[in-house]
Design an enzyme around this catalytic site. Structure first.
Site, mmCIF file in Angstrom:
data_model
loop_
_atom_site.group_PDB
_atom_site.id
_atom_site.type_symbol
_atom_site.label_atom_id
_atom_site.label_comp_id
_atom_site.label_asym_id
_atom_site.label_seq_id
_atom_site.Cartn_x
_atom_site.Cartn_y
_atom_site.Cartn_z
ATOM 1 N N CYS A 2 -17.686 13.474 6.771
ATOM 2 C CA CYS A 2 -19.095 13.087 6.348
ATOM 3 C C CYS A 2 -19.542 14.213 5.398
ATOM 4 C CB CYS A 2 -19.955 13.347 7.699
ATOM 5 S SG CYS A 2 -19.320 12.387 9.021
ATOM 6 N N ARG A 27 -18.560 11.038 0.469
ATOM 7 C CA ARG A 27 -17.966 11.205 1.751
ATOM 8 C C ARG A 27 -18.231 10.371 2.922
ATOM 9 N NH1 ARG A 27 -15.821 16.187 1.461
ATOM 10 N NH2 ARG A 27 -15.717 16.571 3.724
ATOM 11 N N TRP A 75 -19.863 9.221 8.039
ATOM 12 C CA TRP A 75 -18.777 8.403 7.790
ATOM 13 C C TRP A 75 -18.479 8.199 9.363
ATOM 14 C CZ3 TRP A 75 -16.281 5.010 4.953
ATOM 15 C CH2 TRP A 75 -14.895 4.602 5.347
ATOM 16 N N ASN A 101 -19.553 17.317 10.986
ATOM 17 C CA ASN A 101 -18.580 16.581 10.415
ATOM 18 C C ASN A 101 -17.249 16.972 11.135
ATOM 19 O OD1 ASN A 101 -16.542 15.478 8.630
ATOM 20 N ND2 ASN A 101 -16.555 17.209 7.238
ATOM 21 N N GLY A 102 -16.549 15.984 11.449
ATOM 22 C CA GLY A 102 -15.058 16.149 12.171
ATOM 23 C C GLY A 102 -15.092 15.371 13.487
ATOM 24 N N GLU A 484 5.751 -0.540 -1.106
ATOM 25 C CA GLU A 484 4.450 0.099 -1.557
ATOM 26 C C GLU A 484 4.781 0.854 -2.706
ATOM 27 O OE1 GLU A 484 1.482 0.145 -0.858
ATOM 28 O OE2 GLU A 484 0.712 2.047 -0.976
ATOM 29 N N LYS A 488 1.950 -0.032 -6.008
ATOM 30 C CA LYS A 488 1.179 1.245 -6.691
ATOM 31 C C LYS A 488 1.356 1.082 -7.890
ATOM 32 C CE LYS A 488 -1.198 2.491 -3.761
ATOM 33 N NZ LYS A 488 -1.085 1.428 -2.832
ATOM 34 N N GLU A 491 -0.298 -2.126 -9.683
ATOM 35 C CA GLU A 491 -1.678 -2.299 -9.745
ATOM 36 C C GLU A 491 -2.167 -0.988 -10.653
ATOM 37 O OE1 GLU A 491 -3.667 -1.959 -5.793
ATOM 38 O OE2 GLU A 491 -2.422 -0.264 -5.192
ATOM 39 N N HIS A 507 22.525 -10.168 -3.563
ATOM 40 C CA HIS A 507 22.312 -11.380 -3.508
ATOM 41 C C HIS A 507 21.536 -11.881 -4.608
ATOM 42 C CE1 HIS A 507 24.228 -11.349 0.449
ATOM 43 N NE2 HIS A 507 23.475 -10.301 0.711
ATOM 44 N N LYS A 609 -11.984 -2.760 -4.015
ATOM 45 C CA LYS A 609 -11.613 -2.085 -3.128
ATOM 46 C C LYS A 609 -11.497 -3.079 -1.900
ATOM 47 C CE LYS A 609 -10.501 1.656 -0.953
ATOM 48 N NZ LYS A 609 -8.899 1.819 -1.245
HETATM 49 O O1 M6R Z 1 -8.937 -3.051 3.224
HETATM 50 P P1 M6R Z 1 -7.560 -3.773 3.683
HETATM 51 O O2 M6R Z 1 -6.586 -2.651 4.042
HETATM 52 O O3 M6R Z 1 -7.585 -4.885 4.315
HETATM 53 O O4 M6R Z 1 -7.163 -4.104 2.161
HETATM 54 C C1 M6R Z 1 -5.876 -4.718 1.903
HETATM 55 C C2 M6R Z 1 -5.431 -4.825 0.520
HETATM 56 O O5 M6R Z 1 -6.442 -5.468 -0.199
HETATM 57 C C3 M6R Z 1 -5.225 -3.477 -0.167
HETATM 58 O O6 M6R Z 1 -4.202 -2.774 0.747
HETATM 59 C C4 M6R Z 1 -4.762 -3.518 -1.588
HETATM 60 O O7 M6R Z 1 -3.394 -4.048 -1.599
HETATM 61 C C5 M6R Z 1 -4.755 -2.088 -2.301
HETATM 62 N N1 M6R Z 1 -5.457 -2.215 -3.449
HETATM 63 C C6 M6R Z 1 -3.368 -1.397 -2.228
HETATM 64 O O8 M6R Z 1 -3.511 -0.163 -2.869
#
Ligand code: M6R
Length: 614
Positions: A2, A27, A75, A101-102, A484, A488, A491, A507, A609
């Site tokens: 927060c 935050r 938050w 906060n916490g 993952e 990263k 994207e 394979h 996001k």
């Molecule tokens: O909010 P969510 O965890 O449901 O989102 C899922 C994906 O859209 C999210 O993880 C996306 O792949 C990110 N951009 C990864 O960095």
């Protein structure tokens, strides 16, 4: 996570606090609130939602003039994001206002004690108990500073508290343990903030507080003590960041800041999960032990990074609980007519809690009578609201579009779920569960160790500006890490990057390998099920075809040395927990490479996001 602001001086406290909250809104923005001292009374307003809602409420019902006050932007962790749970919280008679906060881990015990003494607590938060306890102390005749010291000695967990007393118009008192708080030092005025962005417009002189300290600010000075009242000191420093850097804690990107917040996010997500007797407890589990014992299959549904957290969860749950687990992309789930019934537990993992694919998947599961448990970072969002049970992660708001601390805290929640099921079903002894919990609790320090090596990873990333293609290899729990790491890079840097299970390479995908191709390899710890040796075979296969191998391997693993063109060392941790440390260099690598390529790291092209369309 927060945002907190406190002020005493000659300016309008309302203006200083509201401006500070605007800069703290990153935050958390589940609610905002303010309290001021005027004429021996408190005046307070608070509203759910963004700061704009609070400003509207103040314009409709103005606050009196005041030169002392505090504010909070929330938050949500304990309790839904509504007006009642918004901060500030007041004591029983409305003499003390407090923001927090916490997480106060022992709040349930404290609340029960207060209620036994006829206190009426109106919110669901852990914070309100601290307001009541503080007011009891000032009512007993001590000043707010002593009251704060005494209350802090009763609290367990992580907290920053800031409080004001209606009968003391010259003092704002704050305390910190494991949560951030800085003092802004002015002339004839002083400030408090969760970070320097709260007051950077007014002063660049600041004081960082140490652990377990109480600070009192007045117009003329700042004094610091330990919780036991003994004199203490903070660390003075000068802030030379501009405002936008200040919000990012000196980092260039929110993503980088969030990567460095991971030790704290992991620690917060583990807080309050064990009772005094060592039993695991999950506050919003809401499924009875019998319902959990009846589960004979788990299906994990998620998208993107959350899906990879689900893949790690499968290894942990099957190993510790012996329950079969399927992991499914939420966008695919309901179209394959999945076999579901009341004995299937569907686990939906979502950082945002709003991903449409995952939401539709849980709605489908519930129509089939399956129980749904959400793992989510966003209190009050739709997915946890529509689920039977929730495990909240405590990463705080994740602003960078690429998920980082969201992922690590999802892993923590997955491990907690697996251990909890093992406890309920009796598939692991109590001391085995305790041992894993202790290993998890050591993780923040291990992640710090990885972060301390960030410069070498940045150099490596910058060497790769101009490289068009990357492979990532892993096995077992390292396989989702490879996926993952590749995501990263795709994207953020818009490059061709693919993750593979190392054993699968031969394979087909090995045909992609050509001279100089960088292959990032997540090497499992030595000593279990030949995983490590099999990984080395995979690495040899790509090296034989000209690949440049960048190996992430644990400290002390010397057998990897002949096969690594570049070696990134990881702390020694158990194989199931290795994703928590192994993914961090890959996050740093992608962040730095994208930044060096001139991309907008926080808002990569074509992405959002939270993906609220199917
Ligand atoms: O909010 P969510 O965890 O449901 O989102 C899922 C994906 O859209 C999210 O993880 C996306 O792949 C990110 N951009 C990864 O960095």
């Amino acid at each position: 996570m927060c945002g907190i602001v406190g002020y005493v001086g000659a300016r309008s406290a309302q203006d200083v606090v509201i401006d500070g909250l605007r800069r703290m809104e990153y935050r958390g923005y589940d609610s905002a609130g303010i309290a001021l001292v005027h004429d021996g009374r408190l005046a307070s307003r608070k509203r759910a939602g963004k700061l704009g809602n609070l400003e509207k409420a103040i314009s409709e019902e103005p606050l009196p003039a005041s030169e002392l006050g505090l504010g909070h932007t929330r938050w949500a962790t304990h309790g839904a994001p509504n007006d009642v749970n918004a901060h500030p919280h007041l004591g029983a008679t409305g003499r003390v206002a407090l923001v927090h906060n916490g997480i106060i881990e022992n709040f349930a015990d404290l609340r029960a004690r207060l209620e036994a003494d006829d206190h009426v607590l109106i919110s669901e938060t852990d914070s309100e108990v601290a307001a009541h306890l503080l007011e009891l102390q000032v009512e007993s005749g001590v000043d707010l500073t002593v009251a704060m010291q005494r209350v802090c000695q009763q609290l367990e967990g992580a907290f920053t508290l800031v409080a004001i007393d209606a009968q003391d118009p010259d003092r704002v008192v704050a305390a910190r343990r494991n949560s951030p708080l800085v003092v802004g030092i002015g002339e004839g005025e002083n400030f408090l903030g969760s970070d320097v962005a709260a007051f950077i417009e007014h002063t660049r002189e600041a004081l960082e507080l140490g652990q377990d300290q109480v600070v009192t600010i007045t117009r003329d000075g700042v004094s610091v003590t330990a919780f036991d009242g003994s004199p203490a000191e903070g660390r003075r420093f000068h802030v030379d960041w501009d405002l936008s850097a200040a919000e990012k804690d000196g980092h260039d990107w929110f993503m980088r800041k969030e990567i460095f917040e991971q030790p704290r996010a992991v620690a917060d997500s583990l807080l309050g999960r064990r009772t005094r007797s060592g039993q695991l407890q999950l506050d919003e589990m809401r499924l009875s032990d019998q319902e959990l014992r009846d589960i004979d299959k788990i299906i994990i549904i998620a998208a993107g990074t959350s899906f990879y957290a689900g893949m790690v969860a499968k290894y942990a749950i099957e190993h510790w609980c012996r329950i079969p687990v399927e992991v499914e992309l939420s966008s695919e789930f309901r179209y394959r007519d999945p076999i579901l019934d009341y004995s299937t537990l569907v686990v939906a993992i979502s950082q945002s809690g709003e991903t449409a694919d995952t939401l539709q998947a849980i709605r489908h599961a519930r129509t089939q009578r399956s129980k749904v448990l959400a793992i989510c970072n966003t209190n009050g969002s739709t997915i946890p609201r529509e689920s039977d049970a929730v495990i909240y992660t405590h990463a705080g708001p994740e602003i960078g579009v690429a998920s980082t601390k969201g992922f690590l805290t999802q892993l923590i929640a997955c491990y907690l779920l697996a251990l909890y099921l093992a406890q309920v079903k009796g598939t692991r002894y109590g001391d085995e569960i305790t041992q894993v919990m202790e290993q998890l609790e050591a993780m923040p320090a291990h992640i710090e160790t990885v972060l301390a090596g960030s410069e070498a990873i940045y150099d490596l990333a910058r060497e790769h500006v101009g490289t068009r293609s990357f492979l990532f290899l892993g096995r077992h729990a390292g396989y989702p890490v490879a996926l993952e790491g590749a995501l990263k890079l795709k994207e953020l840097a818009y490059l061709h990057a693919e993750g593979f299970a190392a054993g699968e390479l031969k394979h087909g995908p090995i045909a992609l390998v050509e001279d100089g191709l960088p292959v990032l390899c997540v090497v499992p710890p030595e000593g279990r099920d030949q995983l490590h040796d099999k990984m080395i075979s995979g690495i040899q296969e790509v090296r034989a075809r000209g690949a440049r191998t960048i190996c992430l391997a644990e400290e002390g693993d010397t057998s990897i040395e002949p096969y690594a063109d570049v070696l990134i060392r990881l702390p020694r941790v158990p194989v199931l927990l290795q994703p928590l440390v192994a993914v961090v260099p890959l996050q740093l690598f992608a962040c730095e490479l994208a930044s060096a390529m001139g991309h907008d790291v926080d808002q990569p092209r074509n992405l959002a996001k939270s993906v609220t369309v199917e």
